[in-house]
Design a protein around this motif. Structure first.
Motif, short mmCIF file in Angstrom:
data_model
loop_
_atom_site.label_atom_id
_atom_site.label_comp_id
_atom_site.label_asym_id
_atom_site.label_seq_id
_atom_site.Cartn_x
_atom_site.Cartn_y
_atom_site.Cartn_z
N UNK B 253 0.79 -1.22 0.00
CA UNK B 253 0.00 0.00 0.00
C UNK B 253 0.82 1.27 0.00
N UNK B 254 1.86 1.33 0.85
CA UNK B 254 2.64 2.57 0.94
C UNK B 254 3.46 2.81 -0.33
N UNK B 255 3.91 1.72 -0.95
CA UNK B 255 4.64 1.87 -2.22
C UNK B 255 3.68 2.34 -3.30
N UNK B 256 2.53 1.68 -3.38
CA UNK B 256 1.52 2.03 -4.36
C UNK B 256 1.07 3.48 -4.22
N UNK B 257 0.91 3.94 -2.97
CA UNK B 257 0.44 5.31 -2.71
C UNK B 257 1.41 6.35 -3.27
N UNK B 258 2.71 6.08 -3.16
CA UNK B 258 3.72 7.00 -3.69
C UNK B 258 3.62 7.11 -5.20
N UNK B 259 3.52 5.97 -5.86
CA UNK B 259 3.41 5.98 -7.32
C UNK B 259 2.10 6.62 -7.76
N UNK B 260 1.03 6.33 -6.99
CA UNK B 260 -0.27 6.91 -7.30
C UNK B 260 -0.24 8.42 -7.19
N UNK B 261 0.40 8.92 -6.13
CA UNK B 261 0.46 10.37 -5.91
C UNK B 261 1.19 11.06 -7.06
N UNK B 262 2.31 10.48 -7.51
CA UNK B 262 3.03 11.16 -8.58
C UNK B 262 2.32 11.00 -9.92
N UNK B 263 1.60 9.89 -10.09
CA UNK B 263 0.80 9.72 -11.31
C UNK B 263 -0.32 10.77 -11.33
N UNK B 264 -0.96 10.96 -10.17
CA UNK B 264 -2.05 11.93 -10.07
C UNK B 264 -1.57 13.35 -10.33
N UNK B 265 -0.36 13.63 -9.92
CA UNK B 265 0.23 14.95 -10.09
C UNK B 265 0.38 15.30 -11.57
N UNK B 266 0.62 14.26 -12.38
CA UNK B 266 0.85 14.50 -13.81
C UNK B 266 -0.45 14.70 -14.57
N UNK B 267 -1.58 14.27 -13.95
CA UNK B 267 -2.86 14.38 -14.65
C UNK B 267 -3.50 15.74 -14.41
N UNK B 268 -4.31 16.17 -15.36
CA UNK B 268 -5.07 17.40 -15.17
C UNK B 268 -6.24 17.12 -14.24
N UNK B 269 -6.70 18.17 -13.54
CA UNK B 269 -7.80 18.02 -12.59
C UNK B 269 -9.01 17.33 -13.16
N UNK B 270 -9.43 17.75 -14.38
CA UNK B 270 -10.66 17.18 -14.94
C UNK B 270 -10.48 15.72 -15.35
#
Lengths: 268, 308
Positions: B253-270
């Motif tokens: 979970x903690x590893x996945x959360x890090x990758x998820x956070x940086x993936x989310x950062x690259x996406x636009x809000x919409x």
């Protein structure tokens, strides 16, 4: 000189009758061991104690034993039948029926069963129905019969009981293996059973029945203990003895794990 | 490799569990949800008893939310003030929710009531979000300003008293709406046993009009506390937290959360909102299938207690 003989003098016919009687007793004594000594069984399990540790994936239990004074000439004569039952610690189970209300499946009627063995296995040399009649099987508690003790044991199970049997069978917690017991010689026999990984801890009782022609000749009882060991035992004990401490510890570990994951895998 | 779980009292494949933890952690870090509504049914599918699946899932959510919050906090995306107000409402709501369950249980058919409310709720949130985000994506493509927030536009939310300045969220609004949102999500959490992140996130987006990135960080921040309390409560009441299972899930979970956070950062809000909408609708469909599809077995069994 004539010896002072004061022995009883017997006449010839009496003495011959006595000899005959003695001979008869001798003959009886010779025949007796085979005639009067009935078959008995002795049995044991391969493990008296099963310790559950982190690598536990289930356990294979061998039940073995011998028929003393066996009358069958070979292992394959099929003169005797053996039934082995293994019963786990008791539990109370509720069975719920799903019902359709306006197109939606919901839990409907339910029935609770007290004192149901959490694990039950019946191993035998032949199918149970062939070995003995239903009355014999229920009288000796061989059938897995999840029902109230007051209920008529001879009646077939109702839908709730059958569902309980089915679902337990699916989880491999209720096993009937009709050809799992084999004779190795005229008196030695053995049967094997797999305990799945999801067995409950506690006392397991093993009973072995020796049957001929639908009648019980001898019976033997054993017990086996399944328990957690090592870190598995320590964690389970902490969880039940100090639940608040355990809960707090779980959260602290989670927070530490989260922080560690962030420092190690932080990207960007 | 199989590993025995001391509380669940069964044995599971360590790599399967690790993979599940990673996948759920990824979604959690990306969308700012806890992921309890995903991990619990997955664990039950793997043969973990229901109570253990719920409690252990909550424990894993703590770890992945800490991991995700830290990385959002680093980027200045956590509004601690807003999170605290939401949390205050959440605690009151969760308490009321547990009481509501007790009351509803006496009348029977609680499962049905909750499941129905839940699927109606989820499907409307999912559809509204999907329509909104697709619209925003269209506007962005045609060159118009693509902002879900319309500054200057006032609604009833802005007329309420007890105004507070939420700097991170760039908002000056009354504390009452966030408190009420926290309360209603907490109420649902108490009733359903889930953290409610996927309800909290749309509420923060569309009712409070917070920026998408701050919503994710702030949601994760308050989920830490909700899930932490849930874990302790379940451990105390049912002794249902399996630490061995939780540990395996947490590492993933903690590893996945890090990758998820940086993936989310690259996406636009919409885009992020559209993906979350799809996820919410997916969960909704799954719930509907459970409700309407014929069950695999017409009966179910449940162990009440160890017998004498």
């Amino acid at each position: 000189m004539k010896p002072p003989y004061r022995g009883i003098t017997v006449s010839a016919p009496v003495s011959s009758a006595l000899a005959l009687a003695l001979a008869f007793v001798a003959l009886l004594a010779l025949l007796a061991p085979a005639q009067a000594q009935r078959e008995t069984i002795e049995a044991d399990t391969s493990d008296r104690e099963i310790a559950i540790e982190s690598d536990f994936t289930g356990a294979k239990i061998v039940v073995f034993g011998a028929v003393d004074n066996s009358r069958q000439p070979t292992a394959n004569s099929g003169y005797y039948d053996i039934i082995i039952t293994i019963r786990g610690p008791l539990e109370t189970v509720v069975t719920r029926q799903k019902e359709r209300v306006a197109g939606i499946w919901v839990n409907g009627r339910s029935e609770a069963f007290a004192n149901v063995p959490s694990f039950y296995a019946a191993l035998s040399t032949r199918p149970l129905d062939v070995i003995a009649d239903a009355d014999f099987l229920s009288r000796n508690g061989i059938r897995f019969n999840p029902r109230a003790e007051s209920a008529d044991q001879a009646l077939p199970p109702d839908a709730f009981e059958q569902a309980l049997i089915d679902l337990k069978q699916k989880e491999r917690l209720y096993v009937v293996d009709s050809f799992a017991v084999k004779f190795l010689s005229k008196s030695l026999f053995r049967g094997t059973i797999e305990l799945p990984a999801n067995v409950k801890v506690g006392r397991y009782s093993t009973e072995v029945y020796l049957i001929h022609d639908g009648k019980l000749l001898s019976q033997h009882k054993n017990a086996m203990l399944v328990h957690k060991a090592g870190i598995e035992r320590d964690l389970a004990a902490l969880a039940s003895d100090r639940p608040w401490v355990y809960g707090l510890l779980s959260v602290i570990i989670a927070v530490a794990c989260g922080l560690l994951g962030w420092t190690l895998f932080s990207r960007g | 490799m199989q590993i025995y779980l001391p509380i669940a009292e069964t044995s599971v494949n360590i790599f399967t569990m690790f993979g599940m933890g990673t996948a759920v952690g990824f979604l959690s870090g990306m969308f700012g949800i806890g992921g309890g509504f995903l991990i619990t049914p997955l664990l039950m599918l793997m043969g973990i008893p229901t109570a253990v699946a719920v409690a252990t899932g909550a424990n894993q959510v703590v770890a992945s939310s800490v991991s995700g919050t830290m990385s959002q906090w680093r980027r200045g995306n956590v509004d601690i003030k807003m999170g605290t107000v939401l949390l205050a409402g959440g605690v009151v709501g969760a308490f009321l929710g547990v009481q509501a369950v007790r009351l509803l249980k006496e009348t029977g058919q609680i499962d049905l009531t909750i499941a129905l409310l839940y699927s109606v709720f989820l499907s409307s949130i999912g559809i509204i979000m999907l329509v909104e985000s697709l619209g925003a994506m269209n506007r962005a493509r045609s060159g118009k300003p693509a902002s879900a927030r319309r500054p200057g536009q006032h609604s009833w939310v802005h007329g309420l008293p007890l105004k507070l300045r939420f700097q991170r969220s760039k908002l000056y609004i009354s504390a009452i709406p966030p408190f009420l949102i926290g309360l209603s999500v907490g109420l649902l959490s108490g009733m359903l046993g889930v953290g409610g992140g996927f309800i909290m996130v749309p509420a923060m987006l569309y009712i409070l009009r917070m920026p998408t990135k701050v919503v994710i960080g702030t949601s994760l921040f308050q989920i830490i506390f909700v899930a932490g309390l849930t874990t302790i409560f379940h451990a105390a009441a049912n002794q249902a937290v399996d630490l061995i299972l939780a540990l395996v899930l947490m590492v993933g979970g903690v590893i996945g959360a890090q990758f998820g956070a940086s993936a989310g950062q690259k996406l636009r809000g919409e885009h992020l909102r559209a993906l979350l909408a799809l996820l919410v609708l997916g969960v909704c469909v799954r719930l509907m299938v459970d409700l309407f599809a014929p069950p695999q077995h017409p009966f179910s069994i449940d162990i009440l207690s160890a017998g004498a």
